[in-house]
Design a protein around this motif. Structure first.
Motif, PDB file in Angstrom:
ATOM      1  N   UNK A 195       0.840  -1.208   0.000  1.00  0.00           N
ATOM      2  CA  UNK A 195       0.000   0.000   0.000  1.00  0.00           C
ATOM      3  C   UNK A 195       0.871   1.252   0.000  1.00  0.00           C
ATOM      4  N   UNK A 196       1.948   1.222   0.787  1.00  0.00           N
ATOM      5  CA  UNK A 196       2.836   2.380   0.842  1.00  0.00           C
ATOM      6  C   UNK A 196       3.482   2.634  -0.525  1.00  0.00           C
ATOM      7  N   UNK A 197       3.913   1.575  -1.187  1.00  0.00           N
ATOM      8  CA  UNK A 197       4.508   1.721  -2.525  1.00  0.00           C
ATOM      9  C   UNK A 197       3.475   2.223  -3.540  1.00  0.00           C
ATOM     10  N   UNK A 198       2.226   1.772  -3.383  1.00  0.00           N
ATOM     11  CA  UNK A 198       1.173   2.208  -4.294  1.00  0.00           C
ATOM     12  C   UNK A 198       0.967   3.722  -4.166  1.00  0.00           C
ATOM     13  N   UNK A 199       0.937   4.195  -2.911  1.00  0.00           N
ATOM     14  CA  UNK A 199       0.788   5.635  -2.708  1.00  0.00           C
ATOM     15  C   UNK A 199       1.991   6.406  -3.274  1.00  0.00           C
ATOM     16  N   UNK A 200       3.180   5.821  -3.100  1.00  0.00           N
ATOM     17  CA  UNK A 200       4.378   6.478  -3.635  1.00  0.00           C
ATOM     18  C   UNK A 200       4.295   6.564  -5.168  1.00  0.00           C
ATOM     19  N   UNK A 201       3.843   5.472  -5.800  1.00  0.00           N
ATOM     20  CA  UNK A 201       3.722   5.466  -7.258  1.00  0.00           C
ATOM     21  C   UNK A 201       2.674   6.489  -7.725  1.00  0.00           C
ATOM     22  N   UNK A 202       1.581   6.598  -6.963  1.00  0.00           N
ATOM     23  CA  UNK A 202       0.564   7.596  -7.324  1.00  0.00           C
ATOM     24  C   UNK A 202       1.134   9.021  -7.259  1.00  0.00           C
ATOM     25  N   UNK A 203       1.918   9.286  -6.214  1.00  0.00           N
ATOM     26  CA  UNK A 203       2.525  10.622  -6.084  1.00  0.00           C
ATOM     27  C   UNK A 203       3.463  10.896  -7.247  1.00  0.00           C
ATOM     28  N   UNK A 204       4.289   9.890  -7.590  1.00  0.00           N
ATOM     29  CA  UNK A 204       5.234  10.061  -8.704  1.00  0.00           C
ATOM     30  C   UNK A 204       4.474  10.294 -10.008  1.00  0.00           C
ATOM     31  N   UNK A 205       3.402   9.498 -10.202  1.00  0.00           N
ATOM     32  CA  UNK A 205       2.604   9.650 -11.440  1.00  0.00           C
ATOM     33  C   UNK A 205       1.971  11.038 -11.514  1.00  0.00           C
ATOM     34  N   UNK A 206       1.423  11.503 -10.390  1.00  0.00           N
ATOM     35  CA  UNK A 206       0.808  12.831 -10.362  1.00  0.00           C
ATOM     36  C   UNK A 206       1.841  13.916 -10.653  1.00  0.00           C
TER      37      UNK A 206
END
Length: 225
Positions: A195-206
């Motif tokens: 879940x933490x990595x998913x949030x990190x990926x979302x931030x990077x994508x944004x």
């Protein structure tokens, strides 16, 4: 009720000592009595011996549940009680034999043999058979008591084995639950990382999208200007 593991053993032992004292008193008095009073005393002794034998059987069962650290001293006390019981059983048997022999001799003196009745008023053979039957009855009682004690001991051993098996099953179930709990903790940790990595990926994508939008806006502004 006292739940201490030795409470029942102590209670049975106390009852056993009281019965042994009663047997000792009866046997001491038996030497001063005769006739029917002596027979009645011996009958009471036989009944007390049977009850004492049952108490020994209960003590054998209860000693299985006593913790190992305390079991040695209670085994010694049990052996002492068994020794007392065996001693009084032997003494009782000897007194029964003496009583039967004395009764036979006494009857022989009462019935004076004649030429018409060579065995007296009561046949010596009948008296001997009666005495033998009395001895056999006492022996049978002792054998029955011993059989009951052995059966109780076997039942106690079987119960102890069942309890040990159930304990092993409970311990195995507990180990299985601990393993499952550890696996759940690991799975929970893995999910948290994902879940933490998913949030990190979302931030990077944004962030990438924002940069692209800014670049497009700059390019369009330069062309229009």
């Amino acid at each position: 009720m006292d739940n201490f593991p030795t409470a029942l053993f102590d209670s049975y032992e106390q009852d056993f000592k009281q019965i042994i004292d009663s047997i000792r008193s009866e046997l001491d008095r038996d030497g001063k009595e005769g006739g029917e009073e002596r027979k009645a005393a011996l009958r009471r002794v036989i009944m007390d011996l049977d009850e004492a034998d049952e108490l020994i059987s209960q003590m054998v069962i209860e000693i299985q549940a006593i913790p190992q650290s305390m079991k040695q001293q209670y085994q010694t006390r049990l052996k002492t009680a068994q020794g007392d019981l065996d001693r009084y059983k032997k003494l009782s048997k000897d007194l029964q034999s003496q009583s039967a022999r004395a009764e036979l001799l006494g009857r022989g003196r009462v019935g004076t043999p004649t030429s018409d009745e060579p065995y007296g008023h009561i046949s010596d053979r009948s008296r001997l058979l009666t005495g033998t039957a009395t001895l056999e009855d006492g022996t049978r009682r002792l054998q029955d008591s011993q059989r009951v004690a052995l059966e109780a001991e076997d039942q106690g051993a079987e119960i102890l084995m069942n309890l040990r098996t159930q304990r092993e099953q409970i311990e195995n179930s507990r180990d299985t639950l601990r393993t499952a709990d550890t696996a759940i903790d690991r799975a929970s940790g893995t999910l948290k990382k994902m879940i933490r990595r998913m949030y990190q990926q979302r931030v990077v994508t944004a962030a990438i999208i924002v940069v692209l939008v800014l670049l497009i806006a700059i390019i369009l502004w330069e062309k229009l200007s």
